[in-house]
Every structure is written in C-alpha cells, then in structure tokens.
Design an enzyme around this catalytic site. Sequence first.
Site, PDB file in Angstrom:
ATOM      1  N   ASP A   1      33.538  37.486  61.405  1.00 37.46           N
ATOM      2  CA  ASP A   1      34.065  36.140  61.585  1.00 37.46           C
ATOM      3  C   ASP A   1      33.933  35.422  60.242  1.00 37.46           C
ATOM      4  O   ASP A   1      33.338  35.922  59.287  1.00 37.46           O
ATOM      5  CB  ASP A   1      33.351  35.393  62.720  1.00 37.46           C
ATOM      6  CG  ASP A   1      34.233  34.247  63.256  1.00 37.46           C
ATOM      7  OD1 ASP A   1      35.230  33.890  62.585  1.00 37.46           O
ATOM      8  OD2 ASP A   1      33.931  33.700  64.335  1.00 37.46           O
TER       9      ASP A   1
HETATM   10  C1  BGC Z   1      36.467  31.446  64.316  1.00 36.39           C
HETATM   11  C2  BGC Z   1      37.311  32.652  64.668  1.00 36.39           C
HETATM   12  C3  BGC Z   1      38.610  32.606  63.898  1.00 36.39           C
HETATM   13  C4  BGC Z   1      38.289  32.536  62.424  1.00 36.39           C
HETATM   14  C5  BGC Z   1      39.507  32.582  61.526  1.00 36.39           C
HETATM   15  C6  BGC Z   1      36.338  31.254  62.830  1.00 36.39           C
HETATM   16  O1  BGC Z   1      35.720  30.053  62.528  1.00 36.39           O
HETATM   17  O2  BGC Z   1      35.203  31.587  64.905  1.00 36.39           O
HETATM   18  O3  BGC Z   1      37.532  32.694  66.044  1.00 36.39           O
HETATM   19  O4  BGC Z   1      39.400  33.713  64.217  1.00 36.39           O
HETATM   20  O5  BGC Z   1      37.577  31.354  62.170  1.00 36.39           O
HETATM   21  O6  BGC Z   1      40.223  31.411  61.526  1.00 36.39           O
END
Ligand code: BGC
Length: 756
Positions: free
Chosen positions: A282
């Site tokens: 993530d």
């Molecule tokens: C979120 C994810 C997301 C990623 C990319 C993160 O802050 O937890 O779910 O896919 O950002 O945007």
Amino acid sequence: MKLHKAILAAAVLVPAGALAADTAMTAFVDSLLAQMTLDEKIGQLHLPVGGDIVTGDIMENTIGADIAAGRIGGVFNMKGCNQIRDYQRMAVENSRLGIPLIFGMDVIHGYETVFPIPLALSCSWDMDAIEQSARVAAAEASAAGICWTFSPMVDISREPRWGRVAEGSGEDPYLGARIAEAMVRGYQGDSLRNNDEIMACVKHFALYGAPEGGRDYNTVDMSRQRMFNEYFAPYKAAADAGAGSFMTSFNVVDGIPATGNRWLFTDVLRDRWNWDGFVVTDYGAITEMMVHGLGGPADVSRMALDAGVDMDMAGQMYLNVLKGLVEQGKVTEEQIDTACRRILEAKYRLGLFDDPYKYINPAREASEIYTDSNRAVARRIVPETFVLLKNEGNLLPLAKTGTIALIGPMADAANNMQGMWSVARTAADRSVRQAMTDALGTNAQLLYAKGANVYGDAVVEAGVTWGGHDIRDPRSADELLAEALDVARRADVIVAALGEASESSGESASRAHLRLPDVQQRLLEELVALGKPLVLLNFSGRPTVMVYEQEHVPAIMNVWFGGTEAADAIADVVFGAEAPSGKLTMTFPRSEGQIPVYYNHLPTGRPRSDGPAPFEKFRSNYLDEQVTPLYPFGYGLTYTTFAYGTPQLSAAVTSGEPVTVSVDVTNTGNRAGNEIVQLYVRDVAASMSRPVKELKGFERIALEPGQTKTVTFTVDPAQLGFYNNDLEYVVEPGEFDVMVGPDSGNVQTLRFSLSE
Ligand code: BGC
C-alpha cells in the site's frame, strides 16, 4: 528491435494451452532477466505516483528520467491515453531494454460511470450485477489507458466506526468471498489478454478491517483461527479466482506490519493458497514500517522483500537501498530476481510485451466511456442497493400529487452523490432535487430547503466534503432551520435527505459518533414535530446509529452513495416506478457502545434470555443498552411482502452426502418484488465454540403478486467445517442446525446429523 522482442518471437511458437503458455512465459522472463542489470531489476520494483504530471513535461520530470533509466516498473493514478502513451513510449523507446510500464489506478466502484459504493453494491446480493459493475469499470478504465486497478477491497469488517467499510462488502466472509470472485471475474474477464480486461489487485492483505477502536491504520490483533475462520475467506476466494496481484495492508498482523509479514505473504498467500501473482505495498507502506518501529530503511526494505512483497508503491525504499543490501550480502540477487520475475510475469499476462500500447486506443477512449449502455448497467443496479429499513403504513412509495418538501443537505448536493473513491469522475452530476423535479413534472409541486449543513462546525464539515465535494451554506444554523420549517409547513409530505457527505467515509474517515450530526439531528427533530408524513433518505457510507429515526420517522431508506445514476434512481424509487430491494450486509448498531456487534458471533456461556427484562444480573448484557442490534445483518424491506413456508430437509441424517433445504416463498402483496432468501448453519457441538449462525447460501428471487417459488439450497458437508487451532480445516460429524429466512434475525430452524 529490442533484445527481448526477439526472444518473444521465438517464445510464441510454443503451442497454446495453459501449461504451454506458462512455459512460454517462463522462458520469456528467464531470457529477459538474463539481460537485466541489478539496477534495472530493482527499477521494476518501483511504483511512483504519476497523477499530476502533464503530457509534455515528462522530459523535465524525474519520473521521465527514471523511466528512461529503467528505474520504474509502473506508474499509478494517472489516466488518459495521451498521457499514458507518452510514458509508455518513454519506457519502450528510451529505456535500454524497452520493458513496458504497468499503469494502475484506484478504479474502486466504476470509472467515469460510477456505480454505488462497494458496501452498497454488496447489499444487492446480486453477483451478476456486481460482476457487471466491475466489467464496465474495466472496459472504461482500459479505454483510458489503465491496465491495473487497486480493487477489489475485500476486507471483512465489523467496525462501522471505520470509514473504509464503505469500500468493502460488509461483515460476512461467505458473501464477501462470492463478491470477491465476482469482482475479479468482472475486471479480468476470461484471459486478461483482451484490451478491455484489466488486472485486479486484491486489498488489503490482511485484516485491515479490524482496527482497534475503528481508527484507520490502527493496530489489529486477533487469533489465527479467527483470521482463517472469519476474515480470510474473501482474500482466498479472490486468489483462487486468479487475481493477478495483491496489496499489503497498513496494519500490523501478529505484531508485525503486514508489509513485512512473511507468514502472511509467503506461508499463507503463496505456499498455502498456491497463488502466484505479484504483491504491491500500500501507499508508502515500507516507509511506514520505520514509524511502526521496525528500524531504518535497510531493515524495513529487507523485511518486506523477505516477506515476499514485490513492488514498493509511492516509496523509494527498494529503489534506494536494495542494491546496497545485495552488495552487503543481506539480500540475494535471487530474491530480487524473484520479485522482478513476478512483475514481469504480470506484464506478460497483460499482453504488454506483445503490444505495450494495447490499452492506448483514443478511439475507444472517445467512444466507450460513460456510454448510455454503461450507464444503463449502473442504473439497473442502484435500486437493488437501497435498503428500506422502515415503511410504516406503506408511506413509500409516494404519490405524485400535492406539495412535497424536499429538505436536507444531501437534497441538492449533486457533487456528493458519487461517494468516496470516485477519482476518475469528471462529468457533471445530478442531484435528488433535479431528479425529483423531472420525475414529478407538472403532477406535483416540489419545494426545497437545505435545512442544515452537514455539520454545524465548518471545520468538521471541511473534513467530509473535501476534494470537490464542498456544499457549505454560509447562513447560520437558525436561518437554515427556519427556512426549512417554513417550507415543510407548506407541504403535504416531507422527504428529508440527510446523513453523511461523500467523504464522511472512505480512507482516514473514522467516526466516533455514528448518529446524525448535530444540526441535522435538530432539523430532523423539528421536522418530526410537525407531525406530517415524513420519509428519511439516509445517505451513508457505513452503518449509522438510527434509534431516534426508527422510533419517530415513519419511512426510512438507506441510499448510501449510489454513483452516477443515484439521483434518478432515488426519484424513481421514492415515487414507485421501482422498488428498493437491498438487504444489509453489515449490522446496524443501536449505539456505538455495542460495537463490534455482528450476527455470526460465538455464543457466550451466559447468554441473556429473550425475555422482557431490561437487564439480567450475571448474564452477558448491558445495564443500559439492549444486546440485539437495531437492524440485523440481512435485513431489508421492499414495497411488497413475502411469506415463508415451512422449510423441508432432504434428509435428517447424512453420511457425507449433500443435504438440500427447500422453502416456499410467496409474494403476499400486490406488486411484483424481489426477495433475498438466506440460509444459515450452526454447528451445534464441536471441538471449538462455533458461531450461533453462519451464512452458507442465498438466492435473490423475483416474484409476481401471489406467486410462490420454491428455493432449494444444497449444503455440502465440506461447507460445514472450520479451521481448528492447528489451522487445519476439519469437518466434524454431529448435529447441525440449518436456518432459512429473510434475514439473520428471522429464521426457521431444522436440524440434521452428519455421520462419520
Ligand atoms: C489506500 C489504497 C489505495 C492506495 C493508492 C492508499 O492510501 O490505502 O487502498 O489503493 O492508496 O491510491
């Protein structure tokens, strides 16, 4: 031609077929890896965010230079063929080996055609519709150059305080698993080789939905048997459905951040579940491991790589430290090869080595996004996601006559209809007010007043309406209220559009208080005091606390955030052109103090009785609150009623054969309707305490007035097992209760025995 292109030409001579294709892929990737420098391999593990970089600036930008240097494997949250083509060309033409980039994006509930938020979609219990929503999202995103979506989010959650429940499918592992499969099928299609199929990324592995206190990113701690029995099923189902990638979660699991947790990614996901895709972190999650207290850049990078995590999203940890670690002998080049191989394989599976511009098709971009047919798919689903919670005296649907007052901060809030994570959306939206005005035509008069802001406090409100969703009215709370009461007094019936704003749920949107916010609560109480017929449309991205509403408001419908087509669907449902037919996939608590409250809990040794006593000493209950929720899992009404016959079992005793359970369901009202029939099971006596009920089947049926259908469920003995404390899946002979009904709180029970 680049070297690897020549190799590909040789590789494709291998005969077709699954195994042959794998052999070809392995041969291709072997040859490519053999040509790559260590720096280039590490470059493939790097995924920067590319969102706001405009076409033409790439040469000056470090991403452009990094692409040319082979220091980037993909870019995310960037869209549009022009921009993506420029990046891809840079990779293919300017980097030494010409390895194409992968382009990811958070296409969470649709692209330009926005579907209801995932929690709402789950309330449809309609697997075909959910699969279609992912199919449309894939078709649109791929037409804009995107080949990889950070979806589905399959985190089970019993935590309505946690804002990200909006992104998932609720509290049930069985339903969550079916939805996870449907989403993966929808995104990836049959083969991933077509240019309208995109790679799914299952997130967030693992257990992100169980943060302490419901506070986002917070600690998770649970037994492993609970992980396996109650939380893992949707991740596994998505892996089994062939999802191409997984994303790590921000939380710790067993005290170790998921992103550095080898047990999760290697022992469980890869070895136990036999899954062979690639893992991306993530956003910045390797970097965050330092804040978790796991050491410096070298420590956390090594830990993540050792865990089996292949790609570093929005961090520069792998990029900056892995080479040094190889030189020091702390990680091996084989480990880097393994991670790099998985990313190259994903690109191969997507067909990017055959045609790096496969997803760059301006003609598709111009004609296949936000089409009438895509919008029609979304439009069909929306009423299936609305959950009618109460409808005293059949107040809904409303007749199109007289004077109707539409009141509330969500009534004319076109920019709040989509819900969180609708980042690709650019087109103008419609509000409930516009849709109702059109639906009524000249038949009735629609009056409108805002009545209240979302919150009395502007600072709090800014937190839930950021990112283009601002709707604040500068007038004072008293002025807004006075205007609304004046409007309401002139009406025959009031429709109140209240609740959360678009960004009240989603990431970093935890709430400690789940009731209507201050000014909206006051508005509702004043409207109730007028004593007129009152319909509440509750906008929310999570279960909220609605005890006051249940007691005082005659008709309540949860409309969540329904996306592009929400406003018109709301108007059609309010005025009866269509009926709501969703059922809750998360329990609605009576108060925050009950949380977590969920249907598939274990029995305690001291359950309280069902009797009327408010409190029973030395029983598992509260001094000052009931034990049962306000609305149970599976609950939802519609505009007709259904009667359930007595369920029938095919056999009272079974020796390993499936059991069938049949029940007649009759539409006892005078309009056609849809019912979601549910099947639950309980293991009566086992070697571990087992839940009081667990969903094991469901069917959505359509019934004409007076019509009866027999719904038959098959319960396979393999469905009756559980993971013991050695994490072995065991099916134990003995007695089982099987329950059928319209929701988890309203079932008829039969018993059968499973013999050795
Ligand atoms: C979120 C994810 C997301 C990623 C990319 C993160 O802050 O937890 O779910 O896919 O950002 O945007």
